[in-house]
Design an enzyme around this catalytic site. Structure first.
Site, PDB file in Angstrom:
ATOM      1  N   TRP B 323       0.817  -1.231   0.000  1.00  0.00           N
ATOM      2  CA  TRP B 323       0.000   0.000   0.000  1.00  0.00           C
ATOM      3  C   TRP B 323       0.838   1.263   0.000  1.00  0.00           C
ATOM      4  O   TRP B 323       0.736   2.094   0.894  1.00  0.00           O
ATOM      5  CB  TRP B 323      -0.958   0.049   1.192  1.00  0.00           C
ATOM      6  CG  TRP B 323      -2.115  -0.866   1.060  1.00  0.00           C
ATOM      7  CD1 TRP B 323      -3.228  -0.658   0.310  1.00  0.00           C
ATOM      8  CD2 TRP B 323      -2.281  -2.133   1.696  1.00  0.00           C
ATOM      9  NE1 TRP B 323      -4.071  -1.730   0.450  1.00  0.00           N
ATOM     10  CE2 TRP B 323      -3.520  -2.644   1.289  1.00  0.00           C
ATOM     11  CE3 TRP B 323      -1.496  -2.890   2.567  1.00  0.00           C
ATOM     12  CZ2 TRP B 323      -3.995  -3.857   1.723  1.00  0.00           C
ATOM     13  CZ3 TRP B 323      -1.969  -4.103   3.008  1.00  0.00           C
ATOM     14  CH2 TRP B 323      -3.199  -4.577   2.580  1.00  0.00           C
ATOM     15  N   CYS B 408      -3.448   3.866   3.857  1.00  0.00           N
ATOM     16  CA  CYS B 408      -3.763   2.470   3.564  1.00  0.00           C
ATOM     17  C   CYS B 408      -4.490   2.389   2.243  1.00  0.00           C
ATOM     18  O   CYS B 408      -3.988   2.796   1.221  1.00  0.00           O
ATOM     19  CB  CYS B 408      -4.593   1.877   4.696  1.00  0.00           C
ATOM     20  SG  CYS B 408      -5.114   0.198   4.419  1.00  0.00           S
ATOM     21  N   CYS B 409      -5.727   1.895   2.266  1.00  0.00           N
ATOM     22  CA  CYS B 409      -6.454   1.656   1.031  1.00  0.00           C
ATOM     23  C   CYS B 409      -7.265   2.866   0.603  1.00  0.00           C
ATOM     24  O   CYS B 409      -7.127   3.361  -0.502  1.00  0.00           O
ATOM     25  CB  CYS B 409      -7.425   0.506   1.221  1.00  0.00           C
ATOM     26  SG  CYS B 409      -6.689  -0.927   1.942  1.00  0.00           S
ATOM     27  N   GLY B 719      -9.811  -2.099  -2.057  1.00  0.00           N
ATOM     28  CA  GLY B 719      -9.002  -0.970  -1.631  1.00  0.00           C
ATOM     29  C   GLY B 719      -7.560  -1.019  -2.066  1.00  0.00           C
ATOM     30  O   GLY B 719      -6.786  -0.146  -1.733  1.00  0.00           O
TER      31      GLY B 719
END
Lengths: 258, 744
Positions: B323, B408-409, B719
Site C-alpha cells: 500500500w 492504507c487503502c 481498496g
C-alpha cells in the site's frame, strides 16, 4: 415450435399504460450513444434467420410492465446517462406497440431524458409518425436492399422499412442505419453497393453500423425447439467486414464496425 | 531559502516561515488542463534498469514469493549500507537493504511473527537478535500483557480480526515532501522549538510528547546519515527536480527501512514534485524524457518495497501488498485543479513499466477535474485495471482539507497535520449470529457476549432480532474500543513511527479507524428476516447451523430502499456505539466498510447466515453486494452502495467493480467516455470509493491455469491492487466468482 405471423395489432391496442417487454438492460452501451437503459419489447413480425432473441418474437410472451415503472427506473439511472445517453427501445419490434411508446417517450422527455428507437421499420402509419417525432435518434435496421433476399432472410419485404427511412429524412431528424453482416446472406458486393447508394443522398444519417453476425443466439433457438438455419454459418472475417465498410464508405459517412 | 526562491521563481507565503507544504502548493501549483499527448515513453536507462528488476521479480516469484532475507540485522534507518540495482542506470537511488528485493527483519512489532516468517523460509533468526529480545520488549508482548480475557475471547472467536497486535499498525503517512522543501536541518530546528514549547507543569501526555519529539529528531539525523551513505546531502532544501524527487523518496525510504506497517502510504507528492519539474523544464535544465525518467525510476523503487511477512498474514492481506498509496488529482478549495503534468507522468508509469499493483495509485475524482485528465484516467483503467477512484468533492468538503492523501487503502488523511490509528475490523455477521445464539459463538458455543437472551423463536422476528443485534453491537463496540486503546498505547511505546512522525506536526489530530466487515450479508440477512420467513436450524446445543428461508426478499445491490436502508441503519448503529467510548490520545472514531482480502478468511470463520449464505462461504469484499445477488445491473448495484452514508463511515466505503471491456462500449473512445460518465454519476451521488477492473473472466481463468504467462496482470481487490498471480489459489477463485458486469 413454429411461430406463424400473428395479430400484432393486439400489442398496440391493449391498455395504453402497459407495455409488453422481453427484458431490460440497465447499462446499455451498444444501442445508441452513451450509457442507456435499453427496453427490449416483446413481439416481432420479422422472422430473421439470424435473430439473436427468438424468444422476443411471440407477441404473447414476455411480461407486462407499466410505463410509470419504466420511467421511474430510468430516473434512477438518469445520472449515468450523462450528456448523450438516455433510453433506447429495442426489441422485438417496438413499432408494434407504437401508441404506448408515444406515451413513454412523452414521459421521458418531460424528465429531460433522451429517446432512441431501434426498429426494423415494420409499420408506418400516423402513430408511427407521431412516435418518430418524439424519437431523438432512430436506429433503423435495413436488413437487405434486395427485396427477394430480404424476404428470404426475414420472411417479409423491406418496403415499409425504406418508406420509414424516407419519412425520417423528410423530417430532418437524425438516424443511424444498422446492417447485420451475415456471410452467405448479406455479403453480396453488388447489394452492398446498392444498399449504400440507396441512402447516398440522405442528410439525416449520422452513422452507419455494420454488426457482424455471431452464433451467440443459437442456443436460444435450440431451447425453443425452433429450426435454426444458420448452424453452419461462420462469423465474418475482419477482411470481409473491412471490405463492406469500404464499400459503404463510398456513399456514406461515419461507417463503423461494431 | 532565499536563493531557492529566487532561482526557482517561487511565490513566497507562510510556507517560508513555518513548516507548511500546503501553503507552498497553494502558492506554486502549476495546474494542467490539457490532455496526455505530451507524455513520452521510458528512457534508455529506465528500460535497462527495469529489465534487471523484472528478472529479479521473476526469481522472487519462483522462490515462493521471497527472494532473500537478512537474518542478522534489525532494520532501521541506518542499519544497511547503500544498495543499488545497477548504479550506472539508476537516476533515483536507495533500497531498503543492501540488495534488490532482500527483505529485512523489523521485530519491534512482534519478534514471534518475524521468527515464524523466517522459519517458514527454512532460515533462522540470528542468535544475537533472538538474544536482544530476551531483554528488549516488543509491541506484541506488551499488548498481550495488557489484554483482558474478554478481548482475548473476542479475538480468538473471530469477532475482532486482523488486529495489529502482533504486527505493525502502519497507516501513518509522513509528509515526505517536507524533506525536499525544507531540508533536514530546518526540520530538526523546528522540532527542537516544538519540544521547548512542551514545558511547565508536566503531565503524562507532555512527558510522552517530549520523548516522541526527541525520537523524531534522532530519526531526522539518521535520515541525513543514510542519505549521505548514497553521497546525497539532504540537510538543505532541494534545488532541482532531480533533488526534489530523490529527497522525497529518501524520506519515504527511511520510513520503510524502519517500519513494516501493514500499509505505508506515500501521500500526495506528484503535484508537489511538479513545481520543481516544470521549473527545470522551463529553465531548460531537463526535458520531458528526463522528467519522465525521474518519475519512472521513483515509481520503480516504490514497486520494489518489500516487508517480511509470515504465510498467515496472506490470509488477511493477500498478494504481498505494501500500500504505497499515492493520491493523484483532486481540486483545491479555491476551485483550481491539483492535476498537473506530473499527475499524468505518474499514470504514464503504468505504460512505461507495465501494469502494477504498487504504488497504489488513487485518483481523487471531482466532477470539476479537467476532461483531459478524466479521459486519461479512464483509458489507464481500461488498459491496466490498476487505478482506484475516490470522491474528492465529498472528502474535501466533508473532512475539510484540500491537501490530503489516502492512508492504507481508502482513508482520507490530511497530510502532515493528522494521522490515523489503524483498527482492523469487526465481523458483523459473526455479531449477528451471537445475537441469535444468546451471545454464544455459533461454532463451539463459547459464551462471548453476556446479557443476550436466548432466542427460541421458530420463525425469526425482525424487531426482536434487531433489539438483540443492537445490544450485541454495543458490546462488540465496547470491547473493540478497549482493545484499540491498548494496541495503540503499546505501539507508540514499543514501535513508535519516529521517521513518519518526524515529518508530521508534533501533536497531530488522530482518527481511530475502526472497521466492519460483511455489511451486505447483514443487510440481506435482516432483509430476509423482515420480508421472508426465516427459520433457524439449531443443533443439539441450540446453536444455529443453518437457516430455512421461505419466500423472496430484497437484496442489497439492486437499488431497493427496503434493504439498502437496513445497511445504512446498521452502519449508523455501530459507529454511534463506537463513538461512546474513550480512545487513546483522544482520537476521533471513524469507521470503514472495507475488508482487504480478508473477506475470504472472515467467511471461512463464520457459520451460515440468515441470508442463505452457507457456513464458510466468503463474504463480499468491502461494501460490495454479495456475488450474484445484484441482478439488476451495474447501475442498480452502484446506486445501492452509494446510499451508504459517508458521515457514518468516514474511514471509507469500498466498492470493487468489475466490468467486461466490451460492456463499456464498442471501442476505446466510447469506453473512455462511458467510464468517465459512470464515475461522474456514481460520485455525484456521494459515493466514496470505486475500484475499477476492466477485464474478461476468461483472462483470469487463463491466468489461474497459466500464471507464468501473466507476470504483471493486475487487478483491483478491496481498496488495493494485486498481481493476480501472487494471490493464493483460494483468493484467485474468489475473485473469479465475483460479479462481472457484462450483460447489464
Amino acid at each position: 415450435m413454429y411461430l406463424p405471423e400473428q395479430d400484432t395489432h393486439l400489442l398496440n391496442e391493449f391498455d395504453i399504460d402497459l407495455l409488453r417487454i422481453h427484458s431490460l438492460e440497465t447499462f446499455g452501451t451498444h444501442d445508441g450513444p452513451g450509457i442507456r437503459m435499453v427496453v427490449f419489447v416483446q413481439g416481432c413480425q420479422f422472422r430473421c434467420l439470424y435473430c439473436q432473441n427468438p424468444d422476443s418474437i411471440d407477441i404473447h410472451g414476455g411480461i407486462l410492465v407499466t410505463i410509470d415503472e419504466l420511467v421511474s427506473k430510468a430516473l434512477k439511472q438518469k445520472a449515468y446517462f450523462g450528456k448523450v445517453g438516455g433510453v433506447t427501445v429495442s426489441g422485438g419490434e417496438p413499432l408494434l406497440q407504437r401508441t404506448k411508446l408515444i406515451h413513454l417517450f412523452d414521459c421521458l422527455h418531460e424528465h429531460g431524458i433522451n429517446t432512441c428507437l431501434d426498429s426494423n421499420g415494420r409499420v408506418l402509419d400516423d402513430n408511427t409518425k407521431e412516435l418518430l417525432d418524439r424519437t431523438d435518434l432512430l436506429l433503423l435496421d435495413v436488413k437487405h436492399i434486395n427485396q427477394e433476399w430480404h424476404k428470404k432472410l426475414t420472411s417479409l419485404t423491406n418496403t415499409t422499412t425504406l418508406k420509414i427511412a424516407e419519412h425520417r429524412e423528410s423530417t430532418g431528424k437524425p438516424m443511424w442505419l444498422r446492417y447485420v453482416f451475415v456471410p452467405g446472406w448479406t455479403d453480396q458486393e453488388e447489394y452492398l453497393h446498392e444498399w449504400a447508394r440507396h441512402f447516398s443522398d440522405y442528410k439525416t444519417i449520422k452513422r452507419v453500423e455494420i454488426i457482424p453476425f455471431h452464433q451467440l443466439g443459437k442456443h436460444k433457438w435450440e431451447l425453443m425447439n425452433m429450426e435454426y438455419a444458420l448452424t453452419d454459418t461462420p462469423s465474418p472475417t475482419t477482411e470481409a467486414l473491412e471490405n463492406a465498410k469500404a464499400i459503404f464508405s463510398l456513399y456514406l459517412d461515419n461507417v463503423t464496425i461494431k | 531559502m532565499k536563493n531557492l526562491v529566487e532561482s526557482m521563481k517561487l511565490n513566497v507565503g507562510v510556507w517560508k516561515d513555518s513548516i507548511n507544504v500546503h501553503d507552498f502548493i497553494l502558492q506554486n501549483l502549476k495546474s494542467y488542463e490539457g490532455d496526455a499527448s505530451f507524455l513520452v515513453g521510458p528512457s534508455y536507462k529506465t528500460i535497462q534498469l527495469w529489465d534487471v528488476c523484472k528478472e529479479s521479480l521473476l526469481k522472487e516469484r519462483e522462490n515462493d514469493g521471497c527472494l532473500a532475507i537478512d537474518t542478522k540485522v534489525i532494520s532501521n534507518i541506518t542499519s544497511f549500507g547503500p544498495g543499488y540495482i545497477q548504479k550506472e542506470n539508476e537516476t533515483i537511488v536507495g533500497l531498503q537493504t543492501d540488495e534488490l528485493l532482500k527483505r529485512s527483519m523489523k521485530p519491534f512489532g512482534g519478534i514471534k511473527l518475524v521468527e515464524s516468517a523466517v522459519a517458514e523460509k527454512g532460515l533462522k533468526v540470528s542468535d544475537r537478535v533472538v538474544d536482544i529480545f530476551n531483554y528488549a520488549k516488543n509491541h506484541n508482548q506488551a499488548v498481550f500483557d495488557a489484554y483482558d480475557s474478554e478481548i482475548k475471547t473476542f479475538r480468538s472467536k473471530h469477532v475482532l480480526t486482523g488486529l495489529p497486535d502482533n504486527y505493525a499498525r502502519g497507516r501513518i503517512i509522513g509528509d515526505f515532501r517536507r524533506v525536499a522543501l525544507y531540508g533536514i536541518d530546518r526540520l530538526i530546528a523546528e522540532k527542537k522549538l516544538d519540544k521547548v514549547k512542551v514545558s511547565d507543569e508536566m503531565s503524562d501526555a507532555k512527558v510522552r510528547l517530549r520523548e516522541e519529539i526527541a525520537e523524531q529528531i534522532k530519526a531526522l539525523q539518521d535520515m541525513k546519515t543514510m542519505a549521505l551513505s548514497y553521497g546525497i546531502d539532504i540537510s538543505k532544501p532541494a534545488t532541482t527536480a532531480h533533488e526534489a524527487v530523490q529527497f522525497t523518496y529518501l524520506g519515504y525510504l527511511s520510513a520503510v527501512k524502519e517500519q513494516d506497517g501493514a500499509a505505508m502510504s506515500l501521500g500526495n507528492v506528484s503535484s508537489f514534485l511538479d513545481v520543481y519539474i516544470q521549473n527545470d523544464i522551463e529553465s531548460g535544465i531537463i526535458d520531458e524524457v528526463l522528467a519522465q525518467e525521474y518519475i519512472d525510476q521513483f515509481v520503480m523503487k516504490l514497486r520494489l518495497v518489500r516487508h517480511l511477512r509470515p504465510g498467515a498474514y496472506d490470509a488477511i492481506f493477500g498478494g504481498d501488498p505494501t500500500w504505497v498509496t499515492e493520491a493523484i488529482g483532486g481540486q483545491l478549495h479555491d476551485g483550481r485543479t491539483k492535476v498537473t503534468k506530473t499527475s499524468f507522468r505518474f499514470l504514464q508509469t503504468l505504460y512505461n513499466l507495465g501494469a502494477s499493483p504498487e504504488p497504489n495509485l488513487t485518483i481523487l475524482w471531482s466532477e470539476s477535474l479537467p476532461q483531459g485528465f478524466k479521459d486519461f484516467c479512464a483509458q489507464v483503467s481500461i488498459d491496466t485495471s490498476s487505478l482506484q477512484y475516490e470522491n474528492d468533492d465529498l472528502m474535501r468538503n466533508n473532512r475539510g482539507s484540500d491537501d490530503y492523501g489516502i492512508a492504507c487503502c481508502v482513508s482520507y488523511q490530511e497530510i502532515g497535520k493528522t494521522i490515523q490509528h489503524f483498527g482492523a475490523r469487526a465481523n458483523l455477521p459473526k455479531a449477528l449470529l451471537l445475537s441469535l445464539n444468546g451471545g454464544r459463538e455459533e461454532a463451539e458455543g463459547v459464551q462471548v457476549v453476556s446479557g443476550i437472551s436466548e432466542m427460541d423463536d421458530e420463525v425469526l422476528d425482525y424487531d426482536t432480532v434487531m433489539k438483540s443485534f443492537g445490544k450485541t453491537l454495543a458490546e462488540v463496540a465496547r470491547v473493540y474500543a478497549k482493545s484499540m486503546y491498548i494496541i495503540h498505547y503499546m505501539h507508540d511505546k514499543y514501535y513508535y513511527e519516529r521517521a513518519q512522525m518526524a515529518l508530521i506536526d508534533s501533536n497531530p489530530n488522530i482518527d481511530i479507524a475502526y472497521g466492519a466487515a460483511g455489511i451486505s450479508i447483514i443487510a440481506d440477512s435482516l432483509s430476509a428476516i423482515k420480508y421472508a420467513k426465516v427459520t433457524p436450524v439449531r443443533n443439539e446445543y441450540g446453536l444455529t447451523t443453518d437457516f430455512n428461508i421461505d419466500g423472496d426478499f430484497p437484496k442489497f445491490g439492486n437499488d431497493d430502499d427496503r434493504v439498502d436502508t437496513i445497511a445504512q441503519e446498521v452502519t449508523k448503529i455501530f459507529i454511534d456505539e463506537l463513538r461512546k467510548h474513550k480512545t487513546y490520545k483522544n482520537s476521533t472514531p471513524t469507521l470503514s466498510l472495507l475488508t482487504i482480502t480478508s473477506n475470504v478468511m472472515y467467511g471461512s470463520n463464520t457459520g451460515a447466515t440468515p441470508d442463505g449464505r452457507k457456513a464458510a462461504e466468503a463474504f463480499a469484499p468491502g461494501a460490495n453486494p454479495m456475488h450474484g445477488r445484484d441482478v439488476n445491473g451495474a447501475i442498480a448495484s452502484l446506486n445501492s452502495v452509494s446510499k451508504l452514508n459517508y458521515n457514518d463511515a468516514q474511514d471509507g466505503i469500498s466498492y470493487t467493480f468489475t466490468m467486461v471491456p466490451k460492456s463499456l462500449g464498442n471501442n476505446l473512445e466510447e469506453q473512455v467516455a462511458n467510464l468517465t460518465t459512470t464515475l461522474d454519476a456514481y460520485f455525484g451521488r456521494n459515493a466514496h470509493h470505486l475500484n475499477v477492473n476492466v477485464l474478461n473472466k476468461e483472462t483470469l481463468l487463463d491466468a489461474y491455469n497459466h500464471p507464468e504467462n501473466y507476470p504483471q496482470l493486475t487487478i483491483r481487490v478491496s481498496g488495493y491492487a494485486v498481481n493476480f498471480v501472487r494471490l493464493s489459489k483460494a483468493h484467485q477463485l474468489e475473485v473469479i466468482s465475483r460479479t462481472f458486469h457484462d450483460t447489464m
